[in-house]
Design a protein around this motif. Structure first.
Motif, PDB file in Angstrom:
ATOM      1  N   ALA A 249       0.832  -1.209   0.000  1.00 38.11           N
ATOM      2  CA  ALA A 249       0.000   0.000   0.000  1.00 38.11           C
ATOM      3  C   ALA A 249       0.865   1.255   0.000  1.00 38.11           C
ATOM      4  O   ALA A 249       0.579   2.227  -0.729  1.00 38.11           O
ATOM      5  CB  ALA A 249      -0.919  -0.007   1.215  1.00 38.11           C
ATOM      6  N   ALA A 250       1.920   1.266   0.802  1.00 43.73           N
ATOM      7  CA  ALA A 250       2.815   2.426   0.839  1.00 43.73           C
ATOM      8  C   ALA A 250       3.500   2.624  -0.509  1.00 43.73           C
ATOM      9  O   ALA A 250       3.665   3.752  -0.986  1.00 43.73           O
ATOM     10  CB  ALA A 250       3.849   2.256   1.943  1.00 43.73           C
ATOM     11  N   SER A 251       3.885   1.523  -1.140  1.00 46.93           N
ATOM     12  CA  SER A 251       4.510   1.602  -2.460  1.00 46.93           C
ATOM     13  C   SER A 251       3.541   2.203  -3.480  1.00 46.93           C
ATOM     14  O   SER A 251       3.924   3.042  -4.299  1.00 46.93           O
ATOM     15  CB  SER A 251       4.963   0.211  -2.911  1.00 46.93           C
ATOM     16  OG  SER A 251       5.524   0.252  -4.194  1.00 46.93           O
ATOM     17  N   ALA A 252       2.287   1.764  -3.409  1.00 44.11           N
ATOM     18  CA  ALA A 252       1.280   2.314  -4.324  1.00 44.11           C
ATOM     19  C   ALA A 252       1.101   3.809  -4.096  1.00 44.11           C
ATOM     20  O   ALA A 252       0.981   4.597  -5.051  1.00 44.11           O
ATOM     21  CB  ALA A 252      -0.042   1.576  -4.134  1.00 44.11           C
ATOM     22  N   ARG A 253       1.084   4.236  -2.833  1.00 40.09           N
ATOM     23  CA  ARG A 253       0.962   5.668  -2.537  1.00 40.09           C
ATOM     24  C   ARG A 253       2.158   6.437  -3.089  1.00 40.09           C
ATOM     25  O   ARG A 253       2.006   7.545  -3.614  1.00 40.09           O
ATOM     26  CB  ARG A 253       0.843   5.880  -1.016  1.00 40.09           C
ATOM     27  CG  ARG A 253       0.743   7.347  -0.615  1.00 40.09           C
ATOM     28  CD  ARG A 253      -0.544   7.965  -1.107  1.00 40.09           C
ATOM     29  NE  ARG A 253      -0.606   9.396  -0.872  1.00 40.09           N
ATOM     30  CZ  ARG A 253      -0.223  10.335  -1.742  1.00 40.09           C
ATOM     31  NH1 ARG A 253       0.283   9.974  -2.930  1.00 40.09           N
ATOM     32  NH2 ARG A 253      -0.330  11.615  -1.460  1.00 40.09           N
ATOM     33  N   MET A 254       3.344   5.845  -2.973  1.00 37.12           N
ATOM     34  CA  MET A 254       4.547   6.500  -3.494  1.00 37.12           C
ATOM     35  C   MET A 254       4.483   6.654  -5.016  1.00 37.12           C
ATOM     36  O   MET A 254       5.148   7.531  -5.570  1.00 37.12           O
ATOM     37  CB  MET A 254       5.790   5.704  -3.086  1.00 37.12           C
ATOM     38  CG  MET A 254       6.122   5.774  -1.605  1.00 37.12           C
ATOM     39  SD  MET A 254       7.549   4.746  -1.173  1.00 37.12           S
ATOM     40  CE  MET A 254       7.581   4.972   0.627  1.00 37.12           C
ATOM     41  N   HIS A 255       3.704   5.802  -5.648  1.00 42.53           N
ATOM     42  CA  HIS A 255       3.542   5.883  -7.099  1.00 42.53           C
ATOM     43  C   HIS A 255       2.295   6.662  -7.503  1.00 42.53           C
ATOM     44  O   HIS A 255       1.865   6.609  -8.654  1.00 42.53           O
ATOM     45  CB  HIS A 255       3.519   4.482  -7.707  1.00 42.53           C
ATOM     46  CG  HIS A 255       4.859   3.803  -7.731  1.00 42.53           C
ATOM     47  ND1 HIS A 255       5.337   3.065  -6.665  1.00 42.53           N
ATOM     48  CD2 HIS A 255       5.837   3.790  -8.673  1.00 42.53           C
ATOM     49  CE1 HIS A 255       6.541   2.608  -6.956  1.00 42.53           C
ATOM     50  NE2 HIS A 255       6.875   3.027  -8.169  1.00 42.53           N
ATOM     51  N   GLY A 256       1.701   7.354  -6.537  1.00 44.14           N
ATOM     52  CA  GLY A 256       0.622   8.277  -6.862  1.00 44.14           C
ATOM     53  C   GLY A 256      -0.787   7.754  -6.711  1.00 44.14           C
ATOM     54  O   GLY A 256      -1.748   8.461  -7.040  1.00 44.14           O
ATOM     55  N   ALA A 257      -0.984   6.539  -6.177  1.00 53.59           N
ATOM     56  CA  ALA A 257      -2.331   5.984  -6.027  1.00 53.59           C
ATOM     57  C   ALA A 257      -3.110   6.738  -4.954  1.00 53.59           C
ATOM     58  O   ALA A 257      -2.542   7.200  -3.956  1.00 53.59           O
ATOM     59  CB  ALA A 257      -2.257   4.503  -5.681  1.00 53.59           C
TER      60      ALA A 257
END
Length: 628
Positions: free
Chosen positions: A505-513
């Motif tokens: 989830a944190a990775s997705a947020r870092m990619h703009g999700a």
């Protein structure tokens, strides 16, 4: 110590010198103001003395304040004042005689600055008689040189000479005196590259230069001690001061007070999370209400001013200077984040504070989610309530009191708490708290056997920050806490999946999700239940993007690597710090700044733990750590 020529004391007569030696033998470590602004800090357990002489007469403003700071972190150093030089010579002879009679030999190193245009270190001493020690010094100073290519420093020069003092100055001791006292003397001329031609110091560069010089000096001194003396010093890291200076204690206290003046996690979490959840589920996972945050109980500008008013530049101990500066940067980021809640700046600072997600960590998380399947919630017959859990927690507290009768933490059952939490060594439970009995062993060791235990162990140390937490302590703390769940057989499939889901989830947020996209990723792609997917997503989206939750799996992965590389578990329970700080913790222990650990968790020395730690050292995958 503050360098000053204004301190007055009695002349160094035979009586006063005898008293100094008697006091040194009785107290093992002494501090003395001496004539003409001189100063002695000495340990009776270390057979060496680093010396700096004041060459600037009575003009206090002319003191070479940078060069003298090269020696101020030593456990044994002498600053020679600007009068009564013969008295200082008698003092050095008497100290050498007393210490060499105890340790077979004694070393004096005089440190002084060279000409402003100098570009090389110069070692002056008995190169043939003390070849091993001087070669070690030359090697270490050349290593230091190699780190500063832009300065074009020249190789270290070695002069086999009886003149080991600054130009036009008398020797500290004559050769005959050195021989009679069983003492060896080395002079080291330092190129003053840490200041401009106009005499202005470069403070940031000097800090790095000084720390590197101290390491080179300590490695040299240890080489001498190991070969030439009967001292039992085990490594060069043991050569720093044992007792913390007053300014160090004060800075540690103020940094701790700044951190405890606000509750970071409480202020980051939304006050309306239940309304957010209800609206999201009622809208079929589409509508996300705005996060509402609690008012800040402090003025960020005032708190930052207090933070940057701390005189960290006055801390000469390299280890303590490093951890203080790290902590100041971390607190600065936290305060900025609280000011910027709900903005992109919060998220960017969060990534700076908790770090990015490495490719290895991303792969570990995806592997766990691929290999470990979500388990359906079961209806357990045994449900524990708050009072039941309180009884188990108190039993664990009694176990701690058996190890240290001063342990005094309590369990608080309260109506105004909505989650189980640990705050400053105390356990707080919601009055309506319920959990499955099968989860209790894991939760007890996570919260009490890790978080409360390390808080208490840290509180017994002279540095308060070891109970509050050094920079990035969360990563190791949460790694230890999750490891304890595994060691007591309580790390479930859903728990491990949650930790991995937080990384994804944190990775997705870092990619703009956004919120909905992260939720769908967890729910649709990785098979989380809507409840768990929401919990993970809502935590990650706090403040605009709060990446602290990567610490759990990241800490477990780091801890697994630490154990596989031969690291031990018990030393990590000394307080709250990161794995990066272990060399500093080891150094402070070797210097005996830190006290022995008071508490150990119940599970630490069981056969079950030994067997499971062996499996980790053998490389068991994370997906196989779960309780089946």
């Amino acid at each position: 110590m503050e360098v000053s020529t204004s301190k007055e004391s009695q002349p160094l007569g035979e009586t006063s010198i005898e008293k100094i030696i008697e006091e040194l033998q009785e107290e093992c470590e002494i501090e003395k103001h001496l004539p003409g602004g001189g100063y002695l800090h000495m340990s009776d357990e270390l057979p060496y003395l680093v010396v700096y002489r004041n060459l600037d007469g009575d003009d206090e403003d002319a003191i070479d304040r940078a060069t003298v700071r090269l020696i101020l972190s030593e456990a044994s150093f002498l600053i020679i004042g600007n009068r009564d030089f013969e008295g200082y010579q008698r003092l050095m002879f008497s100290l050498s005689e007393a210490m060499s009679s105890k340790f077979k030999s004694f070393l004096i190193i005089e440190v002084f600055a060279g000409d402003q245009k100098s570009r090389s270190f110069k070692i002056k001493g008995p190169a043939e008689k003390l070849s091993t020690t001087i070669k070690e010094f030359q090697k270490e100073l050349d290593n230091l040189n190699s780190g500063y290519h832009a300065l074009h420093l020249e190789p270290t020069e070695v002069e086999d000479t009886v003149k080991r003092q600054p130009e036009s100055e008398p020797p500290l001791l004559e050769l005959a005196q050195l021989k009679d006292a069983g003492c060896l003397l080395i002079g080291v001329e330092v190129p003053p590259v840490y200041r401009s031609e106009e005499g202005e110091d470069y403070p940031v560069f000097f800090r790095s230069f000084k720390d590197d010089f101290v390491v080179a000096l300590h490695k040299t001194i240890f080489q001498f001690i190991r070969i030439q003396t009967s001292s039992g010093v085990k490594s060069y890291r043991a050569l720093g001061q044992k007792n913390l200076q007053e300014k160090v204690i004060e800075i540690d206290r103020q940094l701790s007070e700044i951190e405890t003046s606000y509750q970071f996690l409480w202020l980051v979490s939304p006050a309306n999370i239940r309304h957010i959840k209800d609206a999201f589920f009622e809208s079929n996972f589409e509508k996300v209400l705005n996060y509402h945050y609690r008012l800040l109980p402090f003025d960020p500008d005032v708190l930052k001013r207090k933070l940057y008013n701390l005189p960290l530049e006055d801390v000469d101990d390299p280890a303590l200077s490093y951890i203080f500066r790290q902590k100041r940067e971390e607190l600065d980021l936290q305060i900025s984040m609280l000011t910027d809640r709900g903005s992109d700046s919060f998220f960017y600072n969060s990534m700076m504070l908790f770090g990015k997600i490495s490719n290895d960590l991303q792969r570990e998380a995806e592997t766990v989610l691929r290999e470990v399947k979500e388990k359906e919630d079961q209806d357990f017959e045994s449900i524990m309530k708050a009072e039941d859990f309180k009884a188990l927690a108190n039993r664990e507290f009694d176990y701690f009191r058996e190890q240290d009768r001063n342990f005094s933490s309590k369990v608080h059952v309260r109506d105004d708490v909505n989650i189980l939490m640990v705050s400053r060594g105390e356990l707080y439970l919601p009055s309506d708290y319920k959990l499955n009995a099968s989860e209790t062993r894991a939760l007890i060791q996570h919260e009490i056997g890790t978080h409360i235990l390390t808080y208490y162990n840290g509180r017994q140390q002279p540095l308060r920050l070891l109970s509050i937490g050094l920079t990035d302590y969360d990563t190791l703390q949460e790694g230890l806490a999750v490891l304890s769940e595994y060691l007591v057989g309580g790390l479930t499939a859903n728990r491990m999946r949650t930790l991995a889901g937080r990384v994804v989830a944190a990775s997705a947020r870092m990619h703009g999700a956004n919120f909905q996209e992260i939720f769908r990723l967890l729910y649709k792609d990785y098979g989380f239940t809507p409840q768990r997917a929401f919990n993970i997503t809502s935590r990650i989206m706090q403040g605009g993007g709060f990446t602290k939750d990567i610490s759990y799996l990241k800490g477990l992965v780091q801890l697994k690597e630490h154990l596989q590389e031969g690291g031990e578990l018990a030393p990590l329970l000394t307080g709250k710090f990161s794995l990066e700080h272990m060399p500093i913790i080891n150094e402070l222990q070797e210097r005996r700044v830190l006290s022995p650990v008071k508490l150990s968790p119940r599970y630490l020395n069981t056969e079950e733990t030994k067997n499971k730690l062996n499996k980790i050292r053998e490389g068991i995958p994370l997906s196989q750590l779960i309780t089946t």
